[in-house]
Scaffold this motif. Structure first.
Motif, PDB file in Angstrom:
ATOM      1  N   ASN A  17      23.638 -34.194  69.770  1.00 44.82           N
ATOM      2  CA  ASN A  17      23.397 -35.445  70.491  1.00 44.82           C
ATOM      3  C   ASN A  17      22.081 -35.419  71.251  1.00 44.82           C
ATOM      4  N   VAL A  18      21.746 -34.269  71.836  1.00 45.89           N
ATOM      5  CA  VAL A  18      20.465 -34.164  72.535  1.00 45.89           C
ATOM      6  C   VAL A  18      19.315 -34.213  71.539  1.00 45.89           C
ATOM      7  N   TRP A  19      19.528 -33.645  70.354  1.00 43.23           N
ATOM      8  CA  TRP A  19      18.472 -33.689  69.348  1.00 43.23           C
ATOM      9  C   TRP A  19      18.095 -35.129  68.989  1.00 43.23           C
ATOM     10  N   ARG A  20      19.056 -36.035  69.034  1.00 43.66           N
ATOM     11  CA  ARG A  20      18.744 -37.445  68.757  1.00 43.66           C
ATOM     12  C   ARG A  20      17.653 -37.951  69.703  1.00 43.66           C
ATOM     13  N   THR A  21      17.798 -37.598  70.973  1.00 41.35           N
ATOM     14  CA  THR A  21      16.830 -38.060  71.968  1.00 41.35           C
ATOM     15  C   THR A  21      15.533 -37.284  71.891  1.00 41.35           C
ATOM     16  N   GLY A 116      26.572 -48.270  64.424  1.00 44.06           N
ATOM     17  CA  GLY A 116      27.868 -47.918  63.860  1.00 44.06           C
ATOM     18  C   GLY A 116      27.825 -46.574  63.160  1.00 44.06           C
ATOM     19  N   PHE A 117      26.732 -46.323  62.451  1.00 44.47           N
ATOM     20  CA  PHE A 117      26.552 -45.041  61.771  1.00 44.47           C
ATOM     21  C   PHE A 117      26.472 -43.903  62.778  1.00 44.47           C
ATOM     22  N   ALA A 118      25.688 -44.108  63.844  1.00 41.45           N
ATOM     23  CA  ALA A 118      25.525 -43.078  64.872  1.00 41.45           C
ATOM     24  C   ALA A 118      26.858 -42.759  65.544  1.00 41.45           C
ATOM     25  N   ASN A 119      27.619 -43.778  65.850  1.00 41.69           N
ATOM     26  CA  ASN A 119      28.895 -43.576  66.539  1.00 41.69           C
ATOM     27  C   ASN A 119      29.975 -43.001  65.626  1.00 41.69           C
ATOM     28  N   GLY A 120      29.839 -43.233  64.326  1.00 44.93           N
ATOM     29  CA  GLY A 120      30.875 -42.795  63.394  1.00 44.93           C
ATOM     30  C   GLY A 120      30.627 -41.475  62.708  1.00 44.93           C
ATOM     31  N   LEU A 121      29.400 -40.948  62.825  1.00 44.49           N
ATOM     32  CA  LEU A 121      29.062 -39.744  62.067  1.00 44.49           C
ATOM     33  C   LEU A 121      29.908 -38.539  62.476  1.00 44.49           C
ATOM     34  N   MET A 122      30.359 -38.523  63.715  1.00 43.49           N
ATOM     35  CA  MET A 122      31.146 -37.383  64.188  1.00 43.49           C
ATOM     36  C   MET A 122      32.395 -37.163  63.346  1.00 43.49           C
ATOM     37  N   ARG A 123      32.937 -38.240  62.789  1.00 44.04           N
ATOM     38  CA  ARG A 123      34.154 -38.104  61.978  1.00 44.04           C
ATOM     39  C   ARG A 123      33.927 -37.230  60.758  1.00 44.04           C
ATOM     40  N   LEU A 124      32.692 -37.148  60.283  1.00 43.18           N
ATOM     41  CA  LEU A 124      32.406 -36.394  59.070  1.00 43.18           C
ATOM     42  C   LEU A 124      32.547 -34.888  59.272  1.00 43.18           C
ATOM     43  N   ARG A 208      10.719 -46.096  56.577  1.00 41.80           N
ATOM     44  CA  ARG A 208      11.333 -46.708  57.760  1.00 41.80           C
ATOM     45  C   ARG A 208      12.155 -45.685  58.539  1.00 41.80           C
ATOM     46  N   ILE A 209      11.497 -44.624  58.923  1.00 48.81           N
ATOM     47  CA  ILE A 209      12.183 -43.591  59.690  1.00 48.81           C
ATOM     48  C   ILE A 209      12.661 -44.165  61.015  1.00 48.81           C
ATOM     49  N   GLY A 210      13.828 -43.724  61.469  1.00 50.76           N
ATOM     50  CA  GLY A 210      14.355 -44.277  62.706  1.00 50.76           C
ATOM     51  C   GLY A 210      15.531 -43.491  63.251  1.00 50.76           C
ATOM     52  N   PHE A 211      16.235 -44.108  64.172  1.00 50.35           N
ATOM     53  CA  PHE A 211      17.269 -43.419  64.937  1.00 50.35           C
ATOM     54  C   PHE A 211      18.377 -42.839  64.066  1.00 50.35           C
ATOM     55  N   ALA A 212      18.825 -43.558  63.053  1.00 56.38           N
ATOM     56  CA  ALA A 212      19.899 -43.054  62.190  1.00 56.38           C
ATOM     57  C   ALA A 212      19.492 -41.743  61.521  1.00 56.38           C
ATOM     58  N   ASP A 213      18.220 -41.608  61.189  1.00 57.84           N
ATOM     59  CA  ASP A 213      17.732 -40.372  60.578  1.00 57.84           C
ATOM     60  C   ASP A 213      17.736 -39.226  61.593  1.00 57.84           C
ATOM     61  N   PHE A 214      17.488 -39.570  62.856  1.00 53.26           N
ATOM     62  CA  PHE A 214      17.535 -38.554  63.899  1.00 53.26           C
ATOM     63  C   PHE A 214      18.968 -38.092  64.146  1.00 53.26           C
ATOM     64  N   ILE A 216      21.271 -37.831  61.755  1.00 53.60           N
ATOM     65  CA  ILE A 216      21.526 -36.876  60.675  1.00 53.60           C
ATOM     66  C   ILE A 216      20.796 -35.563  60.948  1.00 53.60           C
ATOM     67  N   GLY A 217      19.532 -35.679  61.350  1.00 52.92           N
ATOM     68  CA  GLY A 217      18.748 -34.489  61.649  1.00 52.92           C
ATOM     69  C   GLY A 217      19.369 -33.646  62.739  1.00 52.92           C
ATOM     70  N   GLY A 218      19.964 -34.304  63.746  1.00 47.04           N
ATOM     71  CA  GLY A 218      20.608 -33.582  64.827  1.00 47.04           C
ATOM     72  C   GLY A 218      21.773 -32.745  64.347  1.00 47.04           C
ATOM     73  N   VAL A 219      22.561 -33.301  63.432  1.00 42.22           N
ATOM     74  CA  VAL A 219      23.699 -32.562  62.872  1.00 42.22           C
ATOM     75  C   VAL A 219      23.205 -31.370  62.052  1.00 42.22           C
ATOM     76  N   LEU A 220      22.206 -31.602  61.230  1.00 43.40           N
ATOM     77  CA  LEU A 220      21.683 -30.526  60.392  1.00 43.40           C
ATOM     78  C   LEU A 220      21.108 -29.390  61.242  1.00 43.40           C
ATOM     79  N   LEU A 221      20.349 -29.743  62.280  1.00 41.62           N
ATOM     80  CA  LEU A 221      19.776 -28.718  63.152  1.00 41.62           C
ATOM     81  C   LEU A 221      20.854 -27.971  63.929  1.00 41.62           C
ATOM     82  N   TRP A 222      21.877 -28.693  64.331  1.00 44.78           N
ATOM     83  CA  TRP A 222      23.005 -28.083  65.039  1.00 44.78           C
ATOM     84  C   TRP A 222      23.629 -26.981  64.188  1.00 44.78           C
ATOM     85  N   LEU A 223      23.917 -27.294  62.936  1.00 48.71           N
ATOM     86  CA  LEU A 223      24.568 -26.324  62.064  1.00 48.71           C
ATOM     87  C   LEU A 223      23.633 -25.176  61.693  1.00 48.71           C
ATOM     88  N   GLU A 224      22.363 -25.489  61.467  1.00 50.04           N
ATOM     89  CA  GLU A 224      21.405 -24.429  61.165  1.00 50.04           C
ATOM     90  C   GLU A 224      21.259 -23.478  62.347  1.00 50.04           C
TER      91      GLU A 224
END
Length: 258
Positions: A17-21, A116-124, A208-214, A216-224
């Motif tokens: 979540n912090v990575w998003r910001t 909606g994507f940002a709020n729902g990604l945690m379910r994955l 069109r890079i933007g928040f939704a990509d961040f 996804i990036g936050g999740v990937l960086l978290w796991l890495e």
């Protein structure tokens, strides 16, 4: 100057979540400084800066969390804004810094889709969440480790009743393999619902890079970060869907300044 509140660890910044910001600030090239806050200190620290809770716990009590920011006017020293929640922070930064590239779309339908994507990604990542938390535990500093262990064990009472700490919750090799398989299916199926991602583009399309990509990036960086760049888990995940996610995270590296 903006102050960003983040969670420390022995491996540096890690919170998805912090990575998003962080991504948002770095993409916009807005200067900021980081104030590290251990888990038990989040609520009192945010309260001391008049930053409200980001939500409510199941019992109705306030839930204080990071990311959170304070934006202070460099000339007057007055606080221009103090808030938490990565989506709300992104909205504020788009409005307060109009000369920087926007991370949220103006179109209402697109904005609804992104939020909606940002709020729902945690379910994955539900299938593997507790395993990731257990892997993260030894990398937290002692003040956060005990707090995190007890809170996450409490969160897991429905699935793992009777355990008071994360350390006590057992996971066999078979449990971990089954959880990782379920996570892969959940992750790939969830992101496959978005045509642009399937085509190897950003969430809103080419260029069109933007928040939704961040997000996804936050999740990937978290796991890495949690498992380690050379771990079997990260090597496996980076090659899912034809290596799409390794390419995805590489495309964000210039906005990964931590």
């Amino acid at each position: 100057m903006i102050t960003l509140f983040d969670l420390p660890s022995t491996v540096g910044t890690w919170s998805p979540n912090v990575w998003r910001t962080r991504y948002t600030l770095d993409y916009k090239n807005i200067p900021y400084k980081v104030e590290w806050v251990e888990y038990p200190d989040i609520a009192p620290t945010l309260q001391s800066h008049n930053i409200g809770p980001g939500g409510r716990k199941p019992d109705g009590s306030p839930y204080y969390s990071v990311p959170a920011i304070i934006d202070v006017d460099d000339e007057t020293g007055k606080v221009k804004k103090a808030l938490a929640d990565s989506v709300e922070i992104a909205k504020y930064l788009d409005e307060a810094y109009p000369d920087t590239p926007k991370v949220l779309p103006d179109d209402e339908k697109e904005l609804e889709s992104v939020v909606g994507f940002a709020n729902g990604l945690m379910r994955l990542w539900v299938p593997v969440f507790m395993i990731v938390c257990k892997a993260m535990l030894p990398q937290l500093h002692p003040p956060s480790r005990e707090f995190f262990s007890r809170v996450r064990a409490k969160d897991a009472q429905q699935l793992y009743p009777g355990y008071e700490t994360l350390e006590d919750i057992p996971f066999s090799k078979e449990d971990k393999e089954a959880a990782w398989k379920a996570f892969k299916e959940s992750f790939t199926k969830g992101l496959a619902a978005h045509e642009n991602l399937v085509q190897g583009k950003w969430f809103l399309g080419e260029g069109r890079i933007g928040f939704a990509d961040f997000v996804i990036g936050g999740v990937l960086l978290w796991l890495e970060t949690v498992f380690g760049e050379e771990s079997e888990e990260w090597k496996d995940m980076s090659q899912w869907d034809g290596g799409r996610w390794e390419k995805f995270i590489d495309g964000l590296k210039e906005y990964q300044k931590a």
